[in-house]
Scaffold this motif. Structure first.
Motif, PDB file in Angstrom:
ATOM      1  N   LEU A 155       0.833  -1.208   0.000  1.00 19.39           N
ATOM      2  CA  LEU A 155       0.000   0.000   0.000  1.00 19.39           C
ATOM      3  C   LEU A 155       0.868   1.259   0.000  1.00 19.39           C
ATOM      4  CD1 LEU A 155      -2.792  -1.024   2.543  1.00 19.39           C
ATOM      5  CD2 LEU A 155      -2.961  -0.900   0.042  1.00 19.39           C
ATOM      6  N   ALA A 156       1.972   1.248   0.759  1.00 19.22           N
ATOM      7  CA  ALA A 156       2.870   2.403   0.778  1.00 19.22           C
ATOM      8  C   ALA A 156       3.492   2.623  -0.593  1.00 19.22           C
ATOM      9  CB  ALA A 156       3.954   2.197   1.829  1.00 19.22           C
ATOM     10  N   SER A 157       3.754   1.547  -1.318  1.00 24.30           N
ATOM     11  CA  SER A 157       4.313   1.673  -2.666  1.00 24.30           C
ATOM     12  C   SER A 157       3.332   2.365  -3.602  1.00 24.30           C
ATOM     13  CB  SER A 157       4.685   0.294  -3.213  1.00 24.30           C
ATOM     14  OG  SER A 157       5.654  -0.335  -2.398  1.00 24.30           O
ATOM     15  N   VAL A 158       2.052   2.092  -3.430  1.00 23.63           N
ATOM     16  CA  VAL A 158       1.024   2.795  -4.216  1.00 23.63           C
ATOM     17  C   VAL A 158       1.075   4.288  -3.907  1.00 23.63           C
ATOM     18  CG1 VAL A 158      -1.461   3.067  -4.587  1.00 23.63           C
ATOM     19  CG2 VAL A 158      -0.472   0.779  -4.384  1.00 23.63           C
ATOM     20  N   GLY A 159       1.230   4.631  -2.613  1.00 23.41           N
ATOM     21  CA  GLY A 159       1.349   6.035  -2.235  1.00 23.41           C
ATOM     22  C   GLY A 159       2.551   6.705  -2.874  1.00 23.41           C
ATOM     23  N   CYS A 160       3.681   5.977  -2.949  1.00 26.87           N
ATOM     24  CA  CYS A 160       4.874   6.521  -3.622  1.00 26.87           C
ATOM     25  C   CYS A 160       4.581   6.810  -5.094  1.00 26.87           C
ATOM     26  CB  CYS A 160       6.040   5.540  -3.509  1.00 26.87           C
ATOM     27  SG  CYS A 160       6.727   5.341  -1.854  1.00 26.87           S
ATOM     28  N   ALA A 161       3.897   5.891  -5.750  1.00 26.97           N
ATOM     29  CA  ALA A 161       3.597   6.057  -7.176  1.00 26.97           C
ATOM     30  C   ALA A 161       2.697   7.264  -7.437  1.00 26.97           C
ATOM     31  CB  ALA A 161       2.939   4.792  -7.720  1.00 26.97           C
ATOM     32  N   LEU A 162       1.854   7.602  -6.468  1.00 24.31           N
ATOM     33  CA  LEU A 162       0.902   8.703  -6.643  1.00 24.31           C
ATOM     34  C   LEU A 162       1.436  10.032  -6.110  1.00 24.31           C
ATOM     35  CD1 LEU A 162      -2.394   6.845  -5.605  1.00 24.31           C
ATOM     36  CD2 LEU A 162      -1.574   7.327  -7.926  1.00 24.31           C
ATOM     37  N   SER A 163       2.664  10.062  -5.625  1.00 21.86           N
ATOM     38  CA  SER A 163       3.216  11.272  -5.008  1.00 21.86           C
ATOM     39  C   SER A 163       3.404  12.387  -6.041  1.00 21.86           C
ATOM     40  CB  SER A 163       4.562  10.964  -4.342  1.00 21.86           C
ATOM     41  OG  SER A 163       4.398  10.061  -3.278  1.00 21.86           O
ATOM     42  N   VAL A 164       3.119  13.614  -5.607  1.00 21.90           N
ATOM     43  CA  VAL A 164       3.229  14.782  -6.493  1.00 21.90           C
ATOM     44  C   VAL A 164       4.323  15.740  -6.028  1.00 21.90           C
ATOM     45  CG1 VAL A 164       0.823  14.651  -7.229  1.00 21.90           C
ATOM     46  CG2 VAL A 164       1.417  15.982  -5.190  1.00 21.90           C
ATOM     47  N   SER A 165       5.037  15.370  -4.972  1.00 26.56           N
ATOM     48  CA  SER A 165       6.134  16.194  -4.479  1.00 26.56           C
ATOM     49  C   SER A 165       7.139  15.288  -3.785  1.00 26.56           C
ATOM     50  CB  SER A 165       5.642  17.260  -3.489  1.00 26.56           C
ATOM     51  OG  SER A 165       5.168  16.647  -2.301  1.00 26.56           O
ATOM     52  N   LEU A 166       8.347  15.801  -3.616  1.00 29.96           N
ATOM     53  CA  LEU A 166       9.364  15.010  -2.923  1.00 29.96           C
ATOM     54  C   LEU A 166       8.950  14.751  -1.486  1.00 29.96           C
ATOM     55  CD1 LEU A 166      12.133  13.653  -2.887  1.00 29.96           C
ATOM     56  CD2 LEU A 166      13.132  15.871  -2.267  1.00 29.96           C
ATOM     57  N   GLU A 167       8.343  15.750  -0.841  1.00 27.15           N
ATOM     58  CA  GLU A 167       7.909  15.587   0.546  1.00 27.15           C
ATOM     59  C   GLU A 167       6.886  14.453   0.681  1.00 27.15           C
ATOM     60  OE1 GLU A 167       9.699  19.441  -0.075  1.00 27.15           O
ATOM     61  OE2 GLU A 167       8.006  18.448  -1.080  1.00 27.15           O
TER      62      GLU A 167
END
Length: 390
Positions: free
Chosen positions: A73-85
């Protein structure tokens, strides 16, 4: 079990070829991108003391299933990230969860097997694990041919989900209820304090951490070493990782073949001396005109990795055999020490020694020789006649 242990290197190395794209999208520099590695490692290290005690209390299987599932699930969050933060937040969550599979899987072999068979299987696991850092950046480069950098994290999400399902369906529970410690914070904390207060444990663990750290310094700084120092591109990481991991696999193969014939103490000594020789060779090649010339620039790290691959399986078994009643806690603390050192190396040391191939080689040599010195201290302090696997 080997696939679970491969999750750590895949989490770090698959993203390396995407660093240039991510740097452009997020409008940050090379130093900021190092936090994509360090955030994962620091979180992994912070959580690593707890995965083992949890598995000692509730069993190995639940910790692995839930840990790797949350990682997906965290990997999905990484894929959807729109900023480095935002990306770093989900990298932290990846690190917090991944140890459920990576750390706990190491205890399963010792739960079931003893002696030479345990050494042989641990060596095979380390050998397969060693392939991951070589394969991961190559896979990352291929994935970038299919799309932008988020495709790397979608891939990690699929890997995590597949592993979580595989553990749930096919892996047996190796830590039955009658062997478990009470599921109470005080009891689990006590399991950690037993090895933490033992000087023998620290000599073996920090010897392993520092000697492996000489190799990991190159892995953590691979994006700088390959692209900036060697002048290669996003599809060229194999030039560095294949010989390095080839060395580690050969070392693990030697450990496998030596099981039952050569003691763990002797294998560790042989491996650490080989790593020290490799670090000296690495510095020598970095001084002359071969400093950034292939294949010489990657020869030293490959020899260091050979020594590490020879010693590391027996070092892990030595730690597990020191504390059979709290193996999960012992391997957690082992992982914690190693990961803290790796995270500090990547975040604080690497930026200061990656300005040249020579400085990188010197830093690796200092770490390898420190690990060898601690092991020699251990041999003097614990004679073979009174030692176990250590």
């Amino acid at each position: 079990m080997a696939s679970l242990s491969m999750l750590g290197p895949f989490s770090i190395d698959t993203a390396f070829p995407a660093f240039a794209q991510m740097r452009g999208d997020f409008e940050v520099g090379t130093a900021e991108m190092q936090w994509v590695v360090s955030a994962y490692l620091l979180a992994f290290a912070a959580m690593s003391p707890f995965h083992g005690p949890l598995s000692d209390a509730v069993g190995r299987k639940p910790v692995m299933v839930w840990g790797v599932g949350i990682y997906a699930l965290a990997s999905v969050g990484c894929a959807l990230s729109v900023s480095l933060e935002m990306l770093l937040v989900f990298r932290v969550l990846q690190g917090l969860a991944a140890g459920g599979g990576v750390i706990v899987s190491r205890t399963l072999i010792r739960d079931v097997f003893d002696g030479a068979e345990a050494q042989r299987l641990m060596s095979i696991t380390v050998m397969i694990f060693g392939v991951a850092p070589a394969v991961a950046p190559i896979v990352g480069g291929w994935l970038l041919q299919l799309g932008a950098w988020p495709v790397v994290f979608w891939f990690l999400a699929v890997v995590g989900l597949s592993l979580s399902a595989s553990v749930a369906l096919w892996l047996p529970e190796t830590h039955p209820p009658h062997r478990r410690i009470p599921f109470r914070f005080v009891a689990m904390l006590r399991g950690l304090t037993i090895p933490a207060r033992d000087l023998t444990f620290h000599r073996v663990v920090w010897s392993a951490a520092l000697s492996f750290g000489g190799q990991f310094l190159y892995i953590g700084a691979a994006a700088i070493f390959v692209v900036d120092l060697l002048g290669k591109g996003e599809l060229d990481f194999w030039i560095f990782f294949v010989p390095m991991i080839g060395g580690m696999v050969l070392g693990s193969l030697l450990s496998t073949r030596a099981a039952g014939r050569v003691s763990g103490r002797r294998l560790i000594t042989i491996g650490l001396i080989a790593a020290a020789v490799g670090s000296v060779l690495n510095v020598a090649l970095a001084i002359g005109p071969t400093e950034a010339v292939l294949p010489w620039a990657v020869l030293g790290p490959a020899v260091i990795a050979f020594g590490s691959g020879t010693a590391y399986p027996s070092q892990q078994l030595a730690v597990l055999d020191l504390f059979p009643q709290v193996r999960g806690s012992a391997v957690s603390l082992f992982s914690f020490c190693t990961l803290v050192l790796n995270a500090v190396t990547t975040a604080l040391l690497a930026p200061h020694v990656t300005d040249s191939v020579l400085h990188l080689a010197l830093a690796a040599a200092v770490m390898v020789f420190a690990g060898l010195a601690l092991w020699l201290w251990h041999l003097r302090s614990v004679p073979a006649s009174v030692a176990t696997s250590a």
